[in-house]
Design a protein around this motif. Structure first.
Motif, short mmCIF file in Angstrom:
data_model
loop_
_atom_site.label_atom_id
_atom_site.label_comp_id
_atom_site.label_asym_id
_atom_site.label_seq_id
_atom_site.Cartn_x
_atom_site.Cartn_y
_atom_site.Cartn_z
N GLU A 9 -2.54 4.38 -13.85
CA GLU A 9 -1.89 4.16 -12.57
C GLU A 9 -1.90 2.69 -12.18
OE1 GLU A 9 -2.62 5.68 -7.96
OE2 GLU A 9 -3.96 6.33 -9.53
N ILE A 10 -0.80 2.25 -11.58
CA ILE A 10 -0.69 0.95 -10.92
C ILE A 10 0.01 1.21 -9.60
CG2 ILE A 10 0.43 -1.32 -10.94
CD1 ILE A 10 0.20 -1.36 -13.95
N ARG A 11 -0.43 0.58 -8.55
CA ARG A 11 0.22 0.71 -7.24
C ARG A 11 1.03 -0.56 -7.00
NH1 ARG A 11 -5.31 2.98 -4.73
NH2 ARG A 11 -5.22 4.95 -5.83
N GLY A 115 5.78 -2.61 -15.49
CA GLY A 115 5.99 -1.49 -16.41
C GLY A 115 5.33 -1.72 -17.75
N ASN A 116 5.44 -2.94 -18.27
CA ASN A 116 4.79 -3.28 -19.54
C ASN A 116 3.27 -3.19 -19.42
OD1 ASN A 116 7.24 -3.71 -20.78
ND2 ASN A 116 7.16 -5.93 -20.57
N LEU A 117 2.73 -3.62 -18.29
CA LEU A 117 1.28 -3.52 -18.08
C LEU A 117 0.85 -2.06 -18.04
CD1 LEU A 117 -1.52 -4.65 -17.51
CD2 LEU A 117 -0.86 -4.84 -15.09
N LEU A 128 -9.21 2.10 -15.65
CA LEU A 128 -9.88 1.35 -14.59
C LEU A 128 -10.23 2.31 -13.48
CD1 LEU A 128 -7.46 -1.72 -14.49
CD2 LEU A 128 -9.61 -1.51 -15.75
N LEU A 129 -11.44 2.18 -12.95
CA LEU A 129 -11.90 3.05 -11.88
C LEU A 129 -11.01 2.93 -10.65
CD1 LEU A 129 -14.06 5.06 -11.02
CD2 LEU A 129 -15.50 3.13 -10.34
N ASP A 130 -10.55 1.73 -10.40
CA ASP A 130 -9.68 1.46 -9.25
C ASP A 130 -8.36 0.92 -9.80
OD1 ASP A 130 -9.08 1.30 -6.55
OD2 ASP A 130 -10.02 -0.66 -6.28
N PRO A 131 -7.24 1.64 -9.62
CA PRO A 131 -5.97 1.16 -10.19
C PRO A 131 -5.58 -0.20 -9.61
CG PRO A 131 -5.72 3.34 -9.20
CD PRO A 131 -7.09 2.86 -8.87
N PRO A 132 -5.01 -1.06 -10.43
CA PRO A 132 -4.55 -2.35 -9.91
C PRO A 132 -3.49 -2.15 -8.83
CG PRO A 132 -4.47 -2.33 -12.32
CD PRO A 132 -4.75 -0.93 -11.87
N ILE A 151 3.75 -12.59 -8.10
CA ILE A 151 2.99 -11.35 -8.14
C ILE A 151 1.56 -11.64 -7.72
CG2 ILE A 151 2.05 -9.55 -9.65
CD1 ILE A 151 4.55 -9.90 -11.40
N ASP A 152 1.04 -10.83 -6.82
CA ASP A 152 -0.39 -10.81 -6.51
C ASP A 152 -0.94 -9.54 -7.13
OD1 ASP A 152 -0.88 -13.11 -4.90
OD2 ASP A 152 0.06 -12.10 -3.20
N MET A 153 -1.98 -9.67 -7.93
CA MET A 153 -2.60 -8.50 -8.54
C MET A 153 -4.05 -8.40 -8.07
SD MET A 153 -2.97 -7.35 -12.52
CE MET A 153 -1.21 -7.20 -12.70
N TYR A 154 -4.37 -7.23 -7.51
CA TYR A 154 -5.72 -6.95 -7.03
C TYR A 154 -6.45 -6.11 -8.09
CZ TYR A 154 -4.06 -8.42 -2.44
OH TYR A 154 -3.54 -9.14 -1.39
N LEU A 155 -7.62 -6.59 -8.49
CA LEU A 155 -8.44 -5.91 -9.49
C LEU A 155 -9.85 -5.76 -8.95
CD1 LEU A 155 -7.21 -8.08 -12.48
CD2 LEU A 155 -6.59 -5.70 -12.05
N SER A 156 -10.55 -4.72 -9.38
CA SER A 156 -11.89 -4.43 -8.84
C SER A 156 -12.89 -4.17 -9.94
CB SER A 156 -11.84 -3.18 -7.95
OG SER A 156 -10.98 -3.34 -6.87
N GLY A 157 -14.15 -4.40 -9.60
CA GLY A 157 -15.28 -4.02 -10.43
C GLY A 157 -16.30 -3.32 -9.55
N PHE A 158 -17.05 -2.37 -10.13
CA PHE A 158 -18.00 -1.57 -9.36
C PHE A 158 -19.36 -1.61 -10.02
CE2 PHE A 158 -13.88 0.14 -8.36
CZ PHE A 158 -13.96 0.40 -7.00
N GLY A 159 -20.40 -1.41 -9.21
CA GLY A 159 -21.75 -1.32 -9.73
C GLY A 159 -22.74 -1.06 -8.62
N PRO A 160 -23.99 -0.81 -8.98
CA PRO A 160 -25.00 -0.54 -7.96
C PRO A 160 -25.43 -1.79 -7.18
CG PRO A 160 -25.97 -0.45 -10.16
CD PRO A 160 -24.48 -0.61 -10.33
#
Length: 184
Positions: A9-11, A115-117, A128-132, A151-160
């Motif tokens: 998924e990508i939003r 679309g290519n991404l 990815l846990l959180d879709p871009p 283009i602005d692309m938002y990406l996330s990382g998760f952890g404790p």
């Protein structure tokens, strides 16, 4: 046996408000926007981007996108961390556009890129846990006097912890690295 299918998924969002590049520093009640720095012409300026202080993984990613053989140019970067007692989420937004002005000029090239991404994420098994989140916006390159799209692309990382969330974001960036360098 019933196997679960993974959804890739990508939003996407679109803004018709235009941004002028370059832009100056602005301070307001929400914080400070630091000035645009042209990392294509002046690669050493990367060391003067406050948003990259203490963020070596993000800094390396930005440097690779702006490398001489690259397809894209970055124009802004921001990041922040949200956390509670159970987890931390490191979020990064990177703004970029095509160096080739014939590609920059056309909105459909941004949609093709997204679309290519999406296809690359599916075929390479990049989950990815959180879709871009991808925001496409009009832009005006003042020095060249041309309009186009960024283009602005938002990406996330998760952890404790905040550090583990940063490391997870670094893993996400590594997964997407070849895409940004190849542009396909």
């Amino acid at each position: 046996m019933n196997s679960a299918k993974t959804i890739t998924e990508i939003r996407i969002s679109l803004s018709t408000e235009s941004i002028n590049i370059p832009y100056r520093s602005v301070k307001d009640s929400e914080g400070e926007v630091f000035p645009y720095r042209n990392l294509i012409k002046y690669p050493d300026e990367i060391d003067h981007i406050p948003e990259l202080d203490g963020e070596p993984l993000i800094k390396q990613f930005v440097a690779r996108i702006n490398a001489p053989e690259g397809i894209f140019e970055t124009f802004r970067i921001t990041h922040w961390c949200n956390h509670n007692e159970e987890w931390s989420r490191q979020v990064m937004c990177i703004g970029f556009f095509f160096r080739d002005r014939s590609l920059f000029h056309r909105y459909d090239n941004c949609m093709m890129l997204v679309g290519n991404l999406l296809q690359r994420m599916e075929t390479d098994g990049i989950s990815l846990l959180d879709p871009p989140l991808v925001e496409i916006q009009q832009a005006y390159l003042k020095a060249e006097k041309i309009k186009g799209w960024v283009i602005d692309m938002y990406l996330s990382g998760f952890g404790p912890s905040e550090q583990s969330a940063r490391e997870d974001l670094g893993i996400t960036l590594a997964k997407l690295d070849s895409f940004f360098l190849a542009g396909v």
